[in-house]
Design an enzyme around this catalytic site. Structure first.
Site, PDB file in Angstrom:
ATOM      1  N   LYS A 149       0.829  -1.214   0.000  1.00 47.77           N
ATOM      2  CA  LYS A 149       0.000   0.000   0.000  1.00 47.77           C
ATOM      3  C   LYS A 149       0.865   1.267   0.000  1.00 47.77           C
ATOM      4  CE  LYS A 149      -2.189  -0.975   3.875  1.00 47.77           C
ATOM      5  NZ  LYS A 149      -1.494  -2.232   4.261  1.00 47.77           N
ATOM      6  N   ARG A 206      -9.338   0.912   9.191  1.00 51.82           N
ATOM      7  CA  ARG A 206      -8.977  -0.467   9.498  1.00 51.82           C
ATOM      8  C   ARG A 206     -10.080  -1.191  10.254  1.00 51.82           C
ATOM      9  NH1 ARG A 206      -3.005   0.455   9.297  1.00 51.82           N
ATOM     10  NH2 ARG A 206      -1.907  -1.502   9.583  1.00 51.82           N
ATOM     11  N   ARG A 241      11.384  -6.325   4.164  1.00 51.86           N
ATOM     12  CA  ARG A 241      11.281  -4.931   4.588  1.00 51.86           C
ATOM     13  C   ARG A 241      11.971  -4.717   5.940  1.00 51.86           C
ATOM     14  NH1 ARG A 241       5.386  -2.243   4.819  1.00 51.86           N
ATOM     15  NH2 ARG A 241       5.318  -3.046   6.941  1.00 51.86           N
ATOM     16  N   ARG A 289      11.825  -1.270  10.585  1.00 53.04           N
ATOM     17  CA  ARG A 289      10.633  -0.998  11.408  1.00 53.04           C
ATOM     18  C   ARG A 289      10.522  -2.029  12.515  1.00 53.04           C
ATOM     19  NH1 ARG A 289       5.123  -0.027   8.124  1.00 53.04           N
ATOM     20  NH2 ARG A 289       4.316  -1.138   9.931  1.00 53.04           N
ATOM     21  N   ARG A 334      -0.192  -9.011  13.413  1.00 53.41           N
ATOM     22  CA  ARG A 334      -0.707  -7.955  12.536  1.00 53.41           C
ATOM     23  C   ARG A 334      -1.538  -8.564  11.417  1.00 53.41           C
ATOM     24  NH1 ARG A 334       4.661  -5.647  11.108  1.00 53.41           N
ATOM     25  NH2 ARG A 334       3.645  -4.288   9.602  1.00 53.41           N
TER      26      ARG A 334
HETATM   27  P1  AMP Z   1       0.980   0.465   9.178  1.00 55.88           P
HETATM   28  O1  AMP Z   1       2.176   1.318   8.939  1.00 55.88           O
HETATM   29  O2  AMP Z   1      -0.226   0.915   8.391  1.00 55.88           O
HETATM   30  O3  AMP Z   1       1.271  -1.004   8.998  1.00 55.88           O
HETATM   31  O4  AMP Z   1       0.567   0.652  10.711  1.00 55.88           O
HETATM   32  C1  AMP Z   1       1.470   0.297  11.754  1.00 55.88           C
HETATM   33  C2  AMP Z   1       0.703   0.161  13.058  1.00 55.88           C
HETATM   34  O5  AMP Z   1       0.074   1.413  13.397  1.00 55.88           O
HETATM   35  C3  AMP Z   1      -0.433  -0.845  13.043  1.00 55.88           C
HETATM   36  O6  AMP Z   1       0.018  -2.153  13.322  1.00 55.88           O
HETATM   37  C4  AMP Z   1      -1.330  -0.301  14.151  1.00 55.88           C
HETATM   38  O7  AMP Z   1      -0.819  -0.601  15.432  1.00 55.88           O
HETATM   39  C5  AMP Z   1      -1.207   1.198  13.974  1.00 55.88           C
HETATM   40  N1  AMP Z   1      -2.224   1.731  13.026  1.00 55.88           N
HETATM   41  C6  AMP Z   1      -2.003   2.305  11.813  1.00 55.88           C
HETATM   42  N2  AMP Z   1      -3.147   2.680  11.242  1.00 55.88           N
HETATM   43  C7  AMP Z   1      -4.136   2.338  12.091  1.00 55.88           C
HETATM   44  C8  AMP Z   1      -5.551   2.438  12.046  1.00 55.88           C
HETATM   45  N3  AMP Z   1      -6.193   2.957  10.992  1.00 55.88           N
HETATM   46  N4  AMP Z   1      -6.251   1.954  13.118  1.00 55.88           N
HETATM   47  C9  AMP Z   1      -5.637   1.430  14.189  1.00 55.88           C
HETATM   48  N5  AMP Z   1      -4.301   1.280  14.284  1.00 55.88           N
HETATM   49  C10 AMP Z   1      -3.541   1.729  13.246  1.00 55.88           C
END
Ligand code: AMP
Length: 192
Positions: A14, A89, A128, A134, A146
């Site tokens: 994404k 989400r 990654r 990360r 996740r």
């Molecule tokens: P991402 O970079 O999108 O994979 O997000 C990393 C982490 O941030 C996720 O595993 C969640 O803990 C938190 N996070 C990001 N976006 C959301 C969202 N829309 N709702 C809840 N938690 C989020």
């Protein structure tokens, strides 16, 4: 405005595609994950609170992410549109996004799902982890959590958007270029 949601599991690509679509269509890229990581790095109260959830691979509470998104939407006057990456989400987040956009006489135009098989997601996240460092990519049990949170809490959103006629799926472990081509084909069709 053109408002797109890039939908898919962690590792589906994404972020990579969102940046390309942002540049091509002049949209503002909104990644809640990135905003939360920035808040964490800056040590803000929101960042410190979010850290507790992010380090286990769980979701941050809806109200926190909705607050961030609402602020950005209100600040963005004259934007051509948004590309949402990693948001919404949960169904509650999707409902709130619809309400926020409706208040501005706007709507979600399309939800584009990058549907990548699980073994490929895990392979990409491992890769990654070596490149980006990360924290939540480094540990196998966090990665597994996740993906499982995605399946339980986020995947039901597909139905939410299907019912509204907004959902489009791009299936398979395609290359970055092939995925981009598929995405731009869909977005160009939306723009007529
Ligand atoms: P991402 O970079 O999108 O994979 O997000 C990393 C982490 O941030 C996720 O595993 C969640 O803990 C938190 N996070 C990001 N976006 C959301 C969202 N829309 N709702 C809840 N938690 C989020």
């Amino acid at each position: 405005m053109l408002n797109l949601i890039l939908f898919g599991a962690p590792g589906a690509g994404k972020g990579t595609q969102a940046v390309r679509l942002r540049d091509r269509y002049g949209l503002k890229h909104l990644s809640t994950g990135e905003m939360l990581r920035n808040a964490m790095a800056a040590g803000t109260p929101l960042g410190l609170e979010a850290k507790k959830y992010m380090e286990t691979g769980g979701l941050v509470p809806d109200e926190m992410v909705i607050g961030i998104i609402a602020d950005v939407l209100h600040q963005c006057t004259g934007c051509k549109g948004f590309i949402f990456d990693g948001f919404p989400r949960t169904v509650a987040q999707a409902e709130r996004l619809d309400a926020l956009l409706k208040a501005e006489h706007e709507q979600v135009d399309a939800v584009l799902m990058l549907d990548v098989p699980k073994d490929e997601l895990i392979r990409r996240l491992k890769n990654r982890a070596n490149i980006e460092g990360r924290a939540d990519d480094q540990n196998e049990s966090i990665v597994a959590n996740r993906i499982s949170v995605y399946e339980t809490s986020t995947l039901p959103l597909a139905r939410y958007y299907m019912r509204r006629g907004k959902f489009q799926r791009i299936k398979g472990a395609l290359s970055v270029e092939e995925t981009y081509e598929q995405l731009t084909k869909r977005v160009d069709a939306l723009l007529g």
